[in-house]
Design a protein around this motif. Structure first.
Motif, PDB file in Angstrom:
ATOM      1  N   UNK A  65      45.861  24.803  -0.451  1.00  0.00           N
ATOM      2  CA  UNK A  65      45.124  26.068  -0.408  1.00  0.00           C
ATOM      3  C   UNK A  65      45.730  27.070   0.556  1.00  0.00           C
ATOM      4  N   UNK A  66      46.128  26.619   1.748  1.00  0.00           N
ATOM      5  CA  UNK A  66      46.591  27.539   2.793  1.00  0.00           C
ATOM      6  C   UNK A  66      48.056  27.367   3.152  1.00  0.00           C
ATOM      7  N   UNK A  67      48.654  26.264   2.735  1.00  0.00           N
ATOM      8  CA  UNK A  67      50.040  25.988   3.098  1.00  0.00           C
ATOM      9  C   UNK A  67      50.171  25.262   4.425  1.00  0.00           C
ATOM     10  N   UNK A  68      49.060  25.156   5.153  1.00  0.00           N
ATOM     11  CA  UNK A  68      49.088  24.496   6.458  1.00  0.00           C
ATOM     12  C   UNK A  68      49.163  22.974   6.295  1.00  0.00           C
ATOM     13  N   UNK A  69      49.792  22.330   7.225  1.00  0.00           N
ATOM     14  CA  UNK A  69      49.788  20.868   7.228  1.00  0.00           C
ATOM     15  C   UNK A  69      50.040  20.335   8.630  1.00  0.00           C
ATOM     16  N   UNK A  70      49.627  19.099   8.823  1.00  0.00           N
ATOM     17  CA  UNK A  70      49.877  18.385  10.074  1.00  0.00           C
ATOM     18  C   UNK A  70      50.354  16.982   9.731  1.00  0.00           C
ATOM     19  N   UNK A  71      50.941  16.319  10.704  1.00  0.00           N
ATOM     20  CA  UNK A  71      51.451  14.972  10.517  1.00  0.00           C
ATOM     21  C   UNK A  71      50.355  14.074   9.949  1.00  0.00           C
ATOM     22  N   UNK A  72      50.526  13.525   8.742  1.00  0.00           N
ATOM     23  CA  UNK A  72      49.481  12.681   8.154  1.00  0.00           C
ATOM     24  C   UNK A  72      49.177  11.427   8.960  1.00  0.00           C
ATOM     25  N   UNK A  73      50.111  10.996   9.801  1.00  0.00           N
ATOM     26  CA  UNK A  73      49.853   9.823  10.646  1.00  0.00           C
ATOM     27  C   UNK A  73      48.663  10.055  11.573  1.00  0.00           C
ATOM     28  N   UNK A 134      46.627  35.292  16.790  1.00  0.00           N
ATOM     29  CA  UNK A 134      46.604  33.951  16.212  1.00  0.00           C
ATOM     30  C   UNK A 134      48.028  33.573  15.819  1.00  0.00           C
ATOM     31  N   UNK A 135      48.442  32.393  16.243  1.00  0.00           N
ATOM     32  CA  UNK A 135      49.844  32.020  16.192  1.00  0.00           C
ATOM     33  C   UNK A 135      50.228  31.258  14.924  1.00  0.00           C
ATOM     34  N   UNK A 136      51.227  31.778  14.237  1.00  0.00           N
ATOM     35  CA  UNK A 136      51.876  31.016  13.180  1.00  0.00           C
ATOM     36  C   UNK A 136      52.744  29.948  13.848  1.00  0.00           C
ATOM     37  N   UNK A 137      53.185  28.960  13.069  1.00  0.00           N
ATOM     38  CA  UNK A 137      53.951  27.848  13.643  1.00  0.00           C
ATOM     39  C   UNK A 137      54.898  27.322  12.571  1.00  0.00           C
ATOM     40  N   UNK A 138      56.184  27.639  12.722  1.00  0.00           N
ATOM     41  CA  UNK A 138      57.140  27.306  11.671  1.00  0.00           C
ATOM     42  C   UNK A 138      57.494  25.821  11.653  1.00  0.00           C
ATOM     43  N   UNK A 139      58.092  25.404  10.535  1.00  0.00           N
ATOM     44  CA  UNK A 139      58.564  24.038  10.387  1.00  0.00           C
ATOM     45  C   UNK A 139      59.816  23.808  11.230  1.00  0.00           C
ATOM     46  N   UNK A 140      60.154  22.541  11.419  1.00  0.00           N
ATOM     47  CA  UNK A 140      61.463  22.182  11.947  1.00  0.00           C
ATOM     48  C   UNK A 140      62.476  22.355  10.824  1.00  0.00           C
ATOM     49  N   UNK A 141      63.676  22.832  11.172  1.00  0.00           N
ATOM     50  CA  UNK A 141      64.764  22.970  10.199  1.00  0.00           C
ATOM     51  C   UNK A 141      65.983  22.194  10.677  1.00  0.00           C
ATOM     52  N   UNK A 142      66.740  21.652   9.738  1.00  0.00           N
ATOM     53  CA  UNK A 142      67.962  20.942  10.082  1.00  0.00           C
ATOM     54  C   UNK A 142      69.064  21.951  10.401  1.00  0.00           C
ATOM     55  N   UNK A 143      70.176  21.446  10.926  1.00  0.00           N
ATOM     56  CA  UNK A 143      71.307  22.317  11.214  1.00  0.00           C
ATOM     57  C   UNK A 143      71.843  22.980   9.949  1.00  0.00           C
ATOM     58  N   UNK A 144      71.572  22.356   8.799  1.00  0.00           N
ATOM     59  CA  UNK A 144      72.025  22.913   7.525  1.00  0.00           C
ATOM     60  C   UNK A 144      71.055  23.957   6.967  1.00  0.00           C
ATOM     61  N   UNK A 146      67.784  23.389   6.208  1.00  0.00           N
ATOM     62  CA  UNK A 146      66.822  22.805   5.277  1.00  0.00           C
ATOM     63  C   UNK A 146      65.542  22.430   6.007  1.00  0.00           C
ATOM     64  N   UNK A 147      64.368  22.623   5.413  1.00  0.00           N
ATOM     65  CA  UNK A 147      63.117  22.204   6.052  1.00  0.00           C
ATOM     66  C   UNK A 147      63.152  20.706   6.352  1.00  0.00           C
ATOM     67  N   UNK A 148      62.750  20.357   7.553  1.00  0.00           N
ATOM     68  CA  UNK A 148      62.779  18.960   8.003  1.00  0.00           C
ATOM     69  C   UNK A 148      61.341  18.467   8.156  1.00  0.00           C
ATOM     70  N   UNK A 149      60.731  18.103   7.033  1.00  0.00           N
ATOM     71  CA  UNK A 149      59.333  17.682   7.069  1.00  0.00           C
ATOM     72  C   UNK A 149      59.140  16.413   7.874  1.00  0.00           C
ATOM     73  N   UNK A 150      60.140  15.553   7.906  1.00  0.00           N
ATOM     74  CA  UNK A 150      60.019  14.285   8.623  1.00  0.00           C
ATOM     75  C   UNK A 150      59.826  14.485  10.119  1.00  0.00           C
ATOM     76  N   UNK A 151      60.273  15.632  10.642  1.00  0.00           N
ATOM     77  CA  UNK A 151      60.149  15.904  12.071  1.00  0.00           C
ATOM     78  C   UNK A 151      59.198  17.058  12.375  1.00  0.00           C
ATOM     79  N   UNK A 152      58.439  17.495  11.387  1.00  0.00           N
ATOM     80  CA  UNK A 152      57.494  18.600  11.570  1.00  0.00           C
ATOM     81  C   UNK A 152      56.103  18.050  11.836  1.00  0.00           C
ATOM     82  N   UNK A 153      55.595  18.268  13.049  1.00  0.00           N
ATOM     83  CA  UNK A 153      54.251  17.807  13.403  1.00  0.00           C
ATOM     84  C   UNK A 153      53.187  18.740  12.848  1.00  0.00           C
TER      85      UNK A 153
END
Length: 418
Positions: A65-73, A134-144, A146-153
């Motif tokens: 719905x909003x595009x927001x996400x947090x670490x599912x763990x 109100x603060x936006x918070x971008x994803x982690x990106x790799x050196x290439x 690319x979005x790095x979802x594995x390291x995005x809290x």
């Protein structure tokens, strides 16, 4: 476990609307006379409609719905009990009781806290309360790039923050967060600027960003920020909240800010670096120094006088408050400090101890009782009141600190002009 999370996170037996009776134009009789007196005092010399909180977090879970996400763990109590407990503590601190419909409920609760954070009654459509960036918070990106979802809290998209601010223009001011390794980073800055956004948020320790990196993408990013006359809110010092999937406190070294500053970018140093130690990059021996001392070194550098600012967000928390006496006594720096809460942090019961403020001789025992009472109604107002009350050797934060800084406008045009 749940009862403990609720106790550590926060319980709010009263509603923010209960502080002020708008019909009678007076503070609620539910409040003690002492607390009513404190409320009158903290607003002296302040135009409440001009109050700006430069540091308020937006969070969300509903990616579809909003595009927001947090670490599912963080939501798996069996595999990751400590992450789960931390998430629930924050949930209760925000005044929510479950993870269902979190995004909308968080926004509604925050808007109500802001709307009822100042006494008075709206007249002719003009707000009597301030606004929160109100603060936006971008994803982690790799050196290439690319979005790095594995390291995005945590991920809070720029688009979502913009739409929330559009829906609540009297309470919220949109910001953006753009990782410099995004392939569209410069285009995204242009897009945000066109929408009237001025502030860019980075949390290097959690986003895998090194502000001092020699990579040319940083140079291009800083040049674009300067060209657009935007400015950056950059976390410095250690980080404890957004740490689930990536965490590197070496990236929070205050001296890393030299590169954007020397590129002509205006920077707000979040929290005044009131947490942790970093390597002194000016010392050949590589000794570790308190981040706060490194921050002061930058603030006292004459070449950064018109470029480096700082917010006082989270400085009343138990681990950061020890630096408040020094910060209060550095009166020559007060004109470059801005107000921020770091919400929802000041709502988290376990991290804000008014008894610690008394022990540090920053507030009186009588003020503590009043502030504790305010917390039960409105943790945002509680944070503001704490920072209006703290005093050391007769030194206090000036009223001007809590209003929009003339060098750091929060948008291209005001709500009334939009």
């Amino acid at each position: 476990m749940d009862w403990l999370c609720r106790k550590l996170g926060g319980t709010f037996p009263h509603e923010p609307e209960d502080i002020y009776d708008t019909e009678k134009q007076q503070f609620s009789q539910q409040l003690s006379e002492q607390t009513q007196g404190l409320l009158r005092r903290i607003f002296e010399g302040i135009d409440t409609s001009r109050i700006v909180d430069y540091h308020t977090h937006m969070i969300g879970l509903n990616e579809k719905q909003t595009g927001c996400r947090m670490d599912p763990d963080m939501f798996n109590p069996w595999r990751h009990p400590f992450k789960y407990m931390k998430a629930r503590i924050f949930m209760y601190g925000t005044g929510l009781s479950s993870f269902e419909n979190t995004d909308d409920l968080y926004v509604d609760r925050l808007a109500r806290l802001i709307k009822h954070s100042a006494p008075g009654k709206e007249a002719n459509g003009k707000s009597i309360h301030g606004q929160n960036c109100i603060l936006a918070f971008d994803q982690v990106y790799t050196d290439k790039g690319e979005p790095d979802e594995a390291h995005t809290t945590m991920y809070v998209p720029n688009e979502y923050v913009y739409q929330v601010a559009q829906n609540h223009p009297k309470e919220f001011i949109a910001t953006c967060s753009v990782h410099p390794f995004r392939p569209d980073a410069l285009t995204e800055l242009d897009r945000c600027w066109e929408r009237g956004i001025r502030l860019i948020k980075w949390l290097p320790n959690s986003m895998n960003i090194n502000p001092a990196d020699p990579d040319s993408r940083y140079d291009s990013f800083y040049e674009k920020v300067k060209e657009l006359d935007m400015y950056m809110l950059i976390h410095i010092g250690d980080e404890h909240s957004v740490t689930s999937r990536f965490h590197d406190d070496t990236l929070g070294n205050p001296l890393h800010l030299r590169k954007p500053l020397e590129k002509g970018v205006k920077v707000i140093a979040a929290h005044c670096a009131t947490e942790g130690y970093s390597v002194d990059l000016d010392d050949d021996a590589g000794n570790r120094v308190e981040n706060f001392e490194l921050f002061l070194r930058l603030m006292h550098h004459p070449e950064y006088k018109d470029k480096l600012f700082a917010d006082i967000s989270a400085t009343i928390t138990f681990s950061r408050a020890v630096y408040l006496p020094r910060l209060l006594e550095e009166t020559d720096l007060h004109s470059r400090l801005v107000f921020g809460t770091d919400y929802p942090v000041p709502a988290i019961n376990v991290v804000v101890h008014t008894s610690k403020l008394v022990k540090l001789n920053l507030i009186t025992s009588e003020e503590k009782l009043c502030l504790d009472e305010l917390y039960k109604y409105n943790p945002l107002l509680f944070d503001f009141a704490c920072k209006r009350c703290v005093k050391f050797n007769g030194k206090m934060f000036p009223p001007e600190l809590f209003m929009e800084h003339p060098c750091l406008p929060v948008r291209k045009q005001s709500v009334d002009e939009a």
